[in-house]
Design a protein around this motif. Sequence first.
Motif, PDB file in Angstrom:
ATOM      1  N   PHE A  99       0.842  -1.198   0.000  1.00  0.00           N
ATOM      2  CA  PHE A  99       0.000   0.000   0.000  1.00  0.00           C
ATOM      3  C   PHE A  99       0.878   1.249   0.000  1.00  0.00           C
ATOM      4  O   PHE A  99       1.995   1.246   0.527  1.00  0.00           O
ATOM      5  CB  PHE A  99      -0.940   0.002   1.202  1.00  0.00           C
ATOM      6  N   ASP A 100       0.339   2.323  -0.560  1.00  0.00           N
ATOM      7  CA  ASP A 100       1.094   3.565  -0.728  1.00  0.00           C
ATOM      8  C   ASP A 100       0.749   4.617   0.313  1.00  0.00           C
ATOM      9  O   ASP A 100       1.550   5.514   0.568  1.00  0.00           O
ATOM     10  CB  ASP A 100       0.849   4.135  -2.124  1.00  0.00           C
ATOM     11  N   ALA A 101      -0.453   4.539   0.874  1.00  0.00           N
ATOM     12  CA  ALA A 101      -0.896   5.547   1.844  1.00  0.00           C
ATOM     13  C   ALA A 101      -2.069   4.991   2.643  1.00  0.00           C
ATOM     14  O   ALA A 101      -2.661   3.969   2.288  1.00  0.00           O
ATOM     15  CB  ALA A 101      -1.294   6.846   1.137  1.00  0.00           C
ATOM     16  N   ILE A 102      -2.389   5.697   3.722  1.00  0.00           N
ATOM     17  CA  ILE A 102      -3.532   5.381   4.581  1.00  0.00           C
ATOM     18  C   ILE A 102      -4.572   6.478   4.427  1.00  0.00           C
ATOM     19  O   ILE A 102      -4.233   7.669   4.451  1.00  0.00           O
ATOM     20  CB  ILE A 102      -3.104   5.295   6.060  1.00  0.00           C
ATOM     21  N   LEU A 103      -5.836   6.093   4.251  1.00  0.00           N
ATOM     22  CA  LEU A 103      -6.949   7.035   4.305  1.00  0.00           C
ATOM     23  C   LEU A 103      -7.612   6.869   5.666  1.00  0.00           C
ATOM     24  O   LEU A 103      -8.094   5.788   6.002  1.00  0.00           O
ATOM     25  CB  LEU A 103      -7.960   6.755   3.195  1.00  0.00           C
ATOM     26  N   SER A 104      -7.626   7.935   6.457  1.00  0.00           N
ATOM     27  CA  SER A 104      -8.117   7.834   7.835  1.00  0.00           C
ATOM     28  C   SER A 104      -9.211   8.855   8.091  1.00  0.00           C
ATOM     29  O   SER A 104      -8.992  10.065   8.035  1.00  0.00           O
ATOM     30  CB  SER A 104      -6.964   8.030   8.824  1.00  0.00           C
ATOM     31  N   VAL A 105     -10.395   8.322   8.394  1.00  0.00           N
ATOM     32  CA  VAL A 105     -11.563   9.172   8.577  1.00  0.00           C
ATOM     33  C   VAL A 105     -11.490   9.912   9.905  1.00  0.00           C
ATOM     34  O   VAL A 105     -10.978   9.398  10.902  1.00  0.00           O
ATOM     35  CB  VAL A 105     -12.858   8.337   8.490  1.00  0.00           C
ATOM     36  N   SER A 106     -12.019  11.137   9.916  1.00  0.00           N
ATOM     37  CA  SER A 106     -12.122  11.888  11.156  1.00  0.00           C
ATOM     38  C   SER A 106     -13.068  11.152  12.106  1.00  0.00           C
ATOM     39  O   SER A 106     -14.060  10.569  11.667  1.00  0.00           O
ATOM     40  CB  SER A 106     -12.660  13.285  10.850  1.00  0.00           C
ATOM     41  N   PRO A 107     -12.778  11.133  13.395  1.00  0.00           N
ATOM     42  CA  PRO A 107     -13.581  10.335  14.342  1.00  0.00           C
ATOM     43  C   PRO A 107     -15.078  10.645  14.259  1.00  0.00           C
ATOM     44  O   PRO A 107     -15.482  11.809  14.267  1.00  0.00           O
ATOM     45  CB  PRO A 107     -13.006  10.739  15.701  1.00  0.00           C
ATOM     46  N   TYR A 108     -15.852   9.583  14.157  1.00  0.00           N
ATOM     47  CA  TYR A 108     -17.300   9.714  14.000  1.00  0.00           C
ATOM     48  C   TYR A 108     -18.028   9.465  15.318  1.00  0.00           C
ATOM     49  O   TYR A 108     -17.492   8.896  16.258  1.00  0.00           O
ATOM     50  CB  TYR A 108     -17.813   8.730  12.938  1.00  0.00           C
ATOM     51  N   TYR A 109     -19.253   9.895  15.388  1.00  0.00           N
ATOM     52  CA  TYR A 109     -20.192   9.679  16.487  1.00  0.00           C
ATOM     53  C   TYR A 109     -19.817  10.438  17.760  1.00  0.00           C
ATOM     54  O   TYR A 109     -20.642  11.092  18.375  1.00  0.00           O
ATOM     55  CB  TYR A 109     -20.368   8.177  16.807  1.00  0.00           C
ATOM     56  N   ASN A 110     -18.556  10.375  18.182  1.00  0.00           N
ATOM     57  CA  ASN A 110     -18.131  11.023  19.433  1.00  0.00           C
ATOM     58  C   ASN A 110     -18.290  12.544  19.406  1.00  0.00           C
ATOM     59  O   ASN A 110     -18.403  13.174  20.447  1.00  0.00           O
ATOM     60  CB  ASN A 110     -16.647  10.746  19.713  1.00  0.00           C
ATOM     61  N   LYS A 111     -18.246  13.117  18.200  1.00  0.00           N
ATOM     62  CA  LYS A 111     -18.302  14.572  18.019  1.00  0.00           C
ATOM     63  C   LYS A 111     -17.209  15.299  18.808  1.00  0.00           C
ATOM     64  O   LYS A 111     -17.483  16.139  19.670  1.00  0.00           O
ATOM     65  CB  LYS A 111     -19.683  15.118  18.388  1.00  0.00           C
ATOM     66  N   PRO A 112     -15.925  15.007  18.522  1.00  0.00           N
ATOM     67  CA  PRO A 112     -14.835  15.683  19.231  1.00  0.00           C
ATOM     68  C   PRO A 112     -14.732  17.151  18.835  1.00  0.00           C
ATOM     69  O   PRO A 112     -15.213  17.576  17.783  1.00  0.00           O
ATOM     70  CB  PRO A 112     -13.591  14.911  18.763  1.00  0.00           C
ATOM     71  N   THR A 113     -14.075  17.917  19.692  1.00  0.00           N
ATOM     72  CA  THR A 113     -13.760  19.303  19.364  1.00  0.00           C
ATOM     73  C   THR A 113     -12.678  19.325  18.291  1.00  0.00           C
ATOM     74  O   THR A 113     -12.073  18.301  17.952  1.00  0.00           O
ATOM     75  CB  THR A 113     -13.234  20.043  20.599  1.00  0.00           C
ATOM     76  N   GLN A 114     -12.396  20.511  17.762  1.00  0.00           N
ATOM     77  CA  GLN A 114     -11.307  20.641  16.782  1.00  0.00           C
ATOM     78  C   GLN A 114      -9.967  20.232  17.403  1.00  0.00           C
ATOM     79  O   GLN A 114      -9.143  19.590  16.742  1.00  0.00           O
ATOM     80  CB  GLN A 114     -11.251  22.070  16.248  1.00  0.00           C
ATOM     81  N   GLU A 115      -9.771  20.541  18.666  1.00  0.00           N
ATOM     82  CA  GLU A 115      -8.530  20.121  19.330  1.00  0.00           C
ATOM     83  C   GLU A 115      -8.480  18.613  19.462  1.00  0.00           C
ATOM     84  O   GLU A 115      -7.417  17.990  19.312  1.00  0.00           O
ATOM     85  CB  GLU A 115      -8.404  20.784  20.706  1.00  0.00           C
ATOM     86  N   GLY A 116      -9.646  18.000  19.743  1.00  0.00           N
ATOM     87  CA  GLY A 116      -9.696  16.545  19.822  1.00  0.00           C
ATOM     88  C   GLY A 116      -9.370  15.890  18.494  1.00  0.00           C
ATOM     89  O   GLY A 116      -8.650  14.881  18.435  1.00  0.00           O
ATOM     90  N   ILE A 117      -9.886  16.470  17.399  1.00  0.00           N
ATOM     91  CA  ILE A 117      -9.571  15.945  16.062  1.00  0.00           C
ATOM     92  C   ILE A 117      -8.073  16.087  15.780  1.00  0.00           C
ATOM     93  O   ILE A 117      -7.415  15.166  15.279  1.00  0.00           O
ATOM     94  CB  ILE A 117     -10.403  16.681  14.992  1.00  0.00           C
ATOM     95  N   TYR A 118      -7.531  17.257  16.138  1.00  0.00           N
ATOM     96  CA  TYR A 118      -6.094  17.480  15.928  1.00  0.00           C
ATOM     97  C   TYR A 118      -5.268  16.455  16.698  1.00  0.00           C
ATOM     98  O   TYR A 118      -4.342  15.838  16.148  1.00  0.00           O
ATOM     99  CB  TYR A 118      -5.702  18.897  16.349  1.00  0.00           C
ATOM    100  N   GLN A 119      -5.562  16.265  17.976  1.00  0.00           N
ATOM    101  CA  GLN A 119      -4.778  15.347  18.797  1.00  0.00           C
ATOM    102  C   GLN A 119      -4.942  13.892  18.332  1.00  0.00           C
ATOM    103  O   GLN A 119      -4.001  13.098  18.405  1.00  0.00           O
ATOM    104  CB  GLN A 119      -5.168  15.487  20.266  1.00  0.00           C
ATOM    105  N   HIS A 120      -6.136  13.536  17.851  1.00  0.00           N
ATOM    106  CA  HIS A 120      -6.355  12.199  17.290  1.00  0.00           C
ATOM    107  C   HIS A 120      -5.396  11.952  16.128  1.00  0.00           C
ATOM    108  O   HIS A 120      -4.688  10.934  16.090  1.00  0.00           O
ATOM    109  CB  HIS A 120      -7.809  12.067  16.811  1.00  0.00           C
TER     110      HIS A 120
END
Length: 291
Positions: A99-120
């Motif tokens: 594989f050449d790359a990973i596609l990673s979805v932003s966390p669903y259902y939990n509804k994190p803050t923008q900082e939570g998305i960044y830290q994830h």
Amino acid sequence: MTNLKGTGVALATPFTSENEIDEIALKRLVSYQINNGIDYIVVLGTTAENATLNAYEKELVKSIIKKETNGKLPLVLGIGGNNTSQVVEELKTQNVEGFDAILSVSPYYNKPTQEGIYQHFAEVSKASPLPIILYNVPGRTGSHMLPLTVVRLANDFDNIIGIKEASGDMVQAMQIIRDTPSNFLVISGDDMITLPMVLSGGAGVISVMAQGFPEEFSRMVNLGLQKKVDEAYAIQYQLMDGVDLIFKEGNPAGIKAVFELKKLAESHVRLPLMKASPELKSALSVFINQL
């Protein structure tokens, strides 16, 4: 990562009437992409119904697609979720050879803050053995990854190389294109606005529609990348009704109906999804014949 420019497809997983993976049809679908101008394939994305696949089936799908492509096309693997530690563990333990790359979805259902998305994604970046393409799809996740967060991630982590932007918001797409580094790939995740995004400086698309109509869709994207606007829009207008139809009863029911009509695969999906209705299949048949 210039090999991830152009038209990628989020490949669906064909099933038999016994609800098992149709290995023959999967090989046929991969060959169809290769032979009709697709630039790369996303394996085990949302369209693959990966939420309904067990661990053995996921490995089977990966193995078949890797063998069938045999290095002819780049491959992107979907690994994401709303449990950061679990995503990190998958990145550390899964076999990503080929594989050449990973596609990673932003966390669903939990509804994190923008900082939570960044830290994830900071943790995902540290754990990933491959470059990462972020995936923003608020219609499915229930939360929105804003341009400022995307720009921050793009600047802070060298292995975060792009985003599949599927908010359907052209203004947001343009903000990301404008504010991220010039080599950051802004990839459309919305088939209907792929061409406008490409003409605004986007790198292409990860498409559902294109796997059913690879020759037409990839030609449109290539013309867009060459800034041949009138020729590209002529194809866009031919495809628009089809894009509406394939999503009318949910994804991937619509595109699987296209497969059946084109005799590429049967249209079975797994619960809780339902097959396309006879009315939708009839409308898709008319569209295909007119196209």
